[in-house]
Scaffold this active site. Structure first.
Site, PDB file in Angstrom:
ATOM      1  N   LYS A  50       0.808  -1.193   0.000  1.00 10.91           N
ATOM      2  CA  LYS A  50       0.000   0.000   0.000  1.00 10.91           C
ATOM      3  C   LYS A  50       0.857   1.266   0.000  1.00 10.91           C
ATOM      4  O   LYS A  50       0.354   2.358  -0.178  1.00 10.91           O
ATOM      5  CB  LYS A  50      -0.880   0.013   1.277  1.00 10.91           C
ATOM      6  CG  LYS A  50      -1.730  -1.247   1.431  1.00 10.91           C
ATOM      7  CD  LYS A  50      -2.379  -1.345   2.825  1.00 10.91           C
ATOM      8  CE  LYS A  50      -1.475  -2.182   3.681  1.00 10.91           C
ATOM      9  NZ  LYS A  50      -2.055  -3.015   4.689  1.00 10.91           N
ATOM     10  N   GLY A  51       2.138   1.104   0.245  1.00 11.68           N
ATOM     11  CA  GLY A  51       3.025   2.250   0.483  1.00 11.68           C
ATOM     12  C   GLY A  51       3.150   3.244  -0.653  1.00 11.68           C
ATOM     13  O   GLY A  51       3.433   4.420  -0.430  1.00 11.68           O
ATOM     14  N   ASP A 110      14.827  -0.874  -0.864  1.00 10.31           N
ATOM     15  CA  ASP A 110      15.645  -1.098   0.336  1.00 10.31           C
ATOM     16  C   ASP A 110      16.639  -2.223   0.038  1.00 10.31           C
ATOM     17  O   ASP A 110      17.616  -2.005  -0.665  1.00 10.31           O
ATOM     18  CB  ASP A 110      14.688  -1.416   1.491  1.00 10.31           C
ATOM     19  CG  ASP A 110      15.364  -1.475   2.853  1.00 10.31           C
ATOM     20  OD1 ASP A 110      16.320  -0.733   3.074  1.00 10.31           O
ATOM     21  OD2 ASP A 110      14.909  -2.264   3.700  1.00 10.31           O
TER      22      ASP A 110
HETATM   23  P1  IMP Z   1      12.983  -4.500   0.231  1.00  9.82           P
HETATM   24  O1  IMP Z   1      12.390  -5.788  -0.250  1.00  9.82           O
HETATM   25  O2  IMP Z   1      13.932  -4.714   1.364  1.00  9.82           O
HETATM   26  O3  IMP Z   1      13.594  -3.650  -0.862  1.00  9.82           O
HETATM   27  O4  IMP Z   1      11.838  -3.696   0.955  1.00  9.82           O
HETATM   28  C1  IMP Z   1      10.843  -3.106   0.289  1.00  9.82           C
HETATM   29  C2  IMP Z   1       9.658  -2.863   1.179  1.00  9.82           C
HETATM   30  O5  IMP Z   1      10.019  -2.813   2.566  1.00  9.82           O
HETATM   31  C3  IMP Z   1       9.070  -1.519   0.845  1.00  9.82           C
HETATM   32  O6  IMP Z   1       8.129  -1.625  -0.200  1.00  9.82           O
HETATM   33  C4  IMP Z   1       8.489  -1.106   2.161  1.00  9.82           C
HETATM   34  O7  IMP Z   1       7.196  -1.633   2.330  1.00  9.82           O
HETATM   35  C5  IMP Z   1       9.394  -1.719   3.192  1.00  9.82           C
HETATM   36  N1  IMP Z   1      10.431  -0.755   3.647  1.00  9.82           N
HETATM   37  C6  IMP Z   1      11.753  -0.779   3.371  1.00  9.82           C
HETATM   38  N2  IMP Z   1      12.394   0.245   3.954  1.00  9.82           N
HETATM   39  C7  IMP Z   1      11.442   0.948   4.609  1.00  9.82           C
HETATM   40  C8  IMP Z   1      11.477   2.144   5.409  1.00  9.82           C
HETATM   41  O8  IMP Z   1      12.506   2.805   5.646  1.00  9.82           O
HETATM   42  N3  IMP Z   1      10.280   2.546   5.929  1.00  9.82           N
HETATM   43  C9  IMP Z   1       9.107   1.880   5.698  1.00  9.82           C
HETATM   44  N4  IMP Z   1       9.040   0.768   4.959  1.00  9.82           N
HETATM   45  C10 IMP Z   1      10.198   0.298   4.424  1.00  9.82           C
END
Ligand code: IMP
Ligand code: MG
Length: 190
Positions: A50-51, A110
């Protein structure tokens, strides 16, 4: 039973990383670039719930070309501030994207696990083109190599909330990107 009024979400913020005006200017800049790049083509904007919702809502209004919307919902097992790397599709696209120009609109990159899974999943549906637009990028945290075509801001290795991003499903409605006070992260609301 007494009603306990919680303090407003903004009271839990320690630092504003990207303020509203800076977000708006960046969205206009990205919208202008996308409009030029997709001129004469219909594009399907695919967002991960949802972000990315506030970003998507603002970005599409900065793109005066024909766009369609579709959504994916994924879950990644892990705690509220860490992704585990195991990604699962909870909701798939509503319509086929074969032969369509697809732009993935995401809030944050991330570790890269979620987007790498999503991009591979979408590529398998044979779109005419597939690009990625991410508002925020935390390169210091990357575990999976991923190419970003359009990027808003590179931010430091801090857990951020606001403008769609949550901590334990809260703070998505803050109009800026910020970092919470340490005591808020300590008492994980679940
Ligand atoms: P990844 O798979 O580690 O790249 O993470 C992606 C998902 O993790 C994003 O779509 C967010 O929902 C969540 N996420 C990663 N970093 C943050 C942050 O700093 N704040 C909030 N949500 C995060
Ligand atoms: Mg989240």
């Amino acid at each position: 039973m007494a009603i306990v009024l919680g303090r407003p979400p903004a009271d839990d913020v320690a630092e504003v990383l990207v303020d509203e005006a800076t977000l708006a200017a960046k969205v206009r800049e990205l919208g202008a670039k996308l409009t030029a790049d997709y001129q004469g083509r219909d594009v399907v904007l695919v967002s991960v719930l949802k972000g990315a919702l506030p970003f998507l809502a603002d970005l599409m209004r900065a793109m005066p070309i024909h766009v369609a919307l579709d959504f994916l919902e994924v879950s990644s097992y892990g705690s509220s501030t860490e992704t585990s790397g195991v990604v699962r599709i909870l909701k798939d696209l509503a319509k086929p994207i074969e032969g369509r120009h697809v732009l993935v609109v995401e809030d944050i990159l991330d570790t890269g696990h979620t987007l790498s899974y999503v991009m591979t999943h979408l590529r398998g549906m044979n779109p005419a083109s597939l690009r990625l637009c991410a508002l925020l990028d935390k390169p210091a945290r990357r575990q999976v190599q991923i190419e970003v075509d359009y990027r808003g801001f590179v931010i430091p290795d801090k857990f951020v909330v606001g403008y769609g991003l949550d901590f334990a499903e809260r703070y998505r409605n803050l109009p800026f990107i910020g970092v919470l006070k340490p005591e808020v992260y300590a008492q994980d609301a679940g």
